[in-house]
Design an enzyme around this catalytic site. Structure first.
Site, PDB file in Angstrom:
ATOM      1  N   ASP A  93       0.827  -1.214   0.000  1.00 13.35           N
ATOM      2  CA  ASP A  93       0.000   0.000   0.000  1.00 13.35           C
ATOM      3  C   ASP A  93       0.859   1.262   0.000  1.00 13.35           C
ATOM      4  OD1 ASP A  93       1.082  -0.124   2.484  1.00 13.35           O
ATOM      5  OD2 ASP A  93      -0.806   0.024   3.595  1.00 13.35           O
ATOM      6  N   CYS A  96       4.887  -0.188   2.674  1.00 13.39           N
ATOM      7  CA  CYS A  96       5.442  -1.501   2.995  1.00 13.39           C
ATOM      8  C   CYS A  96       6.834  -1.437   3.602  1.00 13.39           C
ATOM      9  CB  CYS A  96       5.419  -2.404   1.773  1.00 13.39           C
ATOM     10  SG  CYS A  96       6.262  -1.702   0.345  1.00 13.39           S
ATOM     11  N   HIS A 296       8.395  -3.196  -4.022  1.00 12.75           N
ATOM     12  CA  HIS A 296       7.818  -3.739  -2.788  1.00 12.75           C
ATOM     13  C   HIS A 296       8.868  -4.306  -1.822  1.00 12.75           C
ATOM     14  CE1 HIS A 296       4.645  -5.184  -0.240  1.00 12.75           C
ATOM     15  NE2 HIS A 296       5.153  -6.388  -0.241  1.00 12.75           N
TER      16      HIS A 296
END
EC number: 3.4.19.12
Lengths: 303, 162
Positions: A93, A96, A296
């Site tokens: 989101d 992370c 990510h």
């Protein structure tokens, strides 16, 4: 988007008000707020799929994910498996990195009960508070976030009334009212560090965006959901004095096609300059290990 | 909910303290609901809004300060980034660039700055935006000034067309 290009505006007349009213009725009701609402509805739907912080999974689950994927990635995961045992996923989101850091750090303290480390970071947090004040931040805008982090820190130490179990730590990390506040705490810390040492960070910021350091902090560090890059990681690691290892899982390989997994250790600036001795052991092996896949961060557990 | 209430209460105290420091902003909390605020801001000098007093309505969400307050103009204003009908404001800090470092008071300051420095490339009021984008500064200023006089002047009787 439609607009009223067709209208010729004659300054001084009042006609625009009345003609506009009927024509734009239908889309005028669809406002930015609605777009924001729709956006948060989509986010909420995604949220159901993966919690802020997932369960610990064996690294084989990562291998399964890439089973029929790029051979370089498959090979790298094999290499990773030699050193790392497990992964804990976090929600993608935009928070992370901070969320992974939060959980990895608090879990480390919970498991090691390292009071010296808690005292050390508490002193750093106090320093960060002073930094923000000297930068002109009103204390009431950030004190709640600081207090909540210190509360969590206290609670992972056993022997106090507030002590919590590992399960409770997982629950709290999934509770938005706690988890997001701690993430926001790290954002304040990071922003303060970047602005305090803006001369140092300026070239790095320039490499990422075309803005001033101050603008970068306002638009890419402080707002929730803004993704983190090496600038954020360097600043957070420096400010809190916590070394961080980032392991890179991407498709890069050397000329001969042989595969190795790169990692980069972010070592706090303070450790490199002053009391190198006391930091030496710590700097050698960061206890925070994060897996980076482009876009990510997740948490890694060494064997 | 509890956190937002506590934060708003701090802001309330801060507003009481800062009243003198910022004479251009008068921020008032609803008597019975700390999630509803209104503000009166003075149009910045050397702009077509000079001399006007503009009313803003704040609606604060329960997730405040992690989420931004909703703010709109209650006073009619002719400005590229303010919706002419609804008073909605197009300002990044009220949308995706929001952070808890902002306060209701500093949001008011940001809105005053927006009044002085319109962003015609992201218009909510296209008529106003088009005037500026086409370089018709006089046209924009005279429209904006007219609405300031019509809607934002304390005494409405003195309306003069030139």
């Amino acid at each position: 988007m439609q607009n009223q290009d067709g209208h010729v505006v004659e300054s001084g007349t009042e006609t625009i008000t009345s003609t506009k009213a009927s024509e734009i009725e239908d889309w005028a009701n669809f406002r930015d707020d609605d777009i924001l609402q729709q956006q948060s509805a989509i986010q909420a739907e995604e949220a159901g799929k993966i919690p802020f912080v997932g369960d610990k999974e064996p690294l084989s689950s990562l291998a399964a994910e890439y089973k029929s994927g790029n051979p370089i990635l498959v090979e790298k995961i094999n290499v990773l498996t030699e050193q790392y045992a497990a992964i804990r996923r976090t929600r993608g989101d935009g928070n992370c990195f901070f969320r992974s850091f939060m959980f990895a750090y608090l879990e480390h303290i919970l498991q090691t009960q390292d009071r010296a480390e808690v005292d050390r970071i508490t002193a750093n947090v106090e320093q960060c508070r002073k930094t923000l004040l000297s930068l002109g931040y009103a204390e009431f805008t950030f004190e709640d976030f600081f207090a909540l982090f210190l509360e969590q820190l206290e609670s992972v130490l056993s022997g106090t009334e507030a002590s919590i179990s590992h399960d409770e730590l997982v629950q709290r990390s999934r509770d938005q009212s706690i988890s997001d506040y701690v993430v926001m705490f790290f954002r304040f810390i990071t922003s303060g560090e970047i602005r305090k040492r803006s001369e140092f960070f300026e070239p790095f910021v320039q490499g990422l965006t075309n803005t001033s350091v101050e603008q970068f902090c306002k638009s890419s560090v402080e707002p929730m959901g803004e993704e983190s890059d090496h600038v954020h990681i360097t600043a957070l690691s420096d400010a809190l004095g916590v070394p961080i290892r980032i392991v890179y899982l991407d498709r890069s390989c050397d000329d001969k096609g042989s595969v190795s997994v790169n990692h980069h250790d972010f070592t706090p600036a303070a450790c490199q300059v002053t009391n190198a001795n006391s930091c030496a052991t710590q700097a050698a092996k960061p206890f925070i290990n994060l897996l980076y896949r482009p876009g990510h961060y997740d948490i890694l557990y060494p064997k | 909910m509890q956190a937002s209430r506590a934060r708003l209460f701090k802001e309330y105290k801060e507003v009481q303290r800062e009243k003198v420091a910022d004479p251009d902003i008068q921020l008032v909390c609803d008597d019975s609901n700390i999630f509803k605020w209104t503000a009166l801001i003075k149009g910045p000098s050397e702009t077509p809004y000079d001399g006007g007093v503009f009313q803003l309505a704040f609606s604060v969400p329960e997730q405040y300060p992690l989420q931004p307050p909703q703010v709109r103009f209650l006073t009619k204003i002719f400005h590229p980034n303010v919706h002419f009908k609804t008073g909605e404001i197009c300002l990044d800090i009220l949308k995706n660039a929001w952070s808890p470092a902002w306060t209701l008071q500093s949001v008011c300051r940001a809105i005053i700055a927006l009044m002085a420095h319109p962003e015609p490339d992201s218009p909510l009021n296209c008529d106003s935006g088009n005037l500026l984008r086409s370089g018709d500064i006089r046209g924009y200023q005279s429209m904006a000034r007219m609405y300031t006089r019509l809607a934002a002047m304390p005494k409405k009787g003195e309306l003069v067309f030139r």
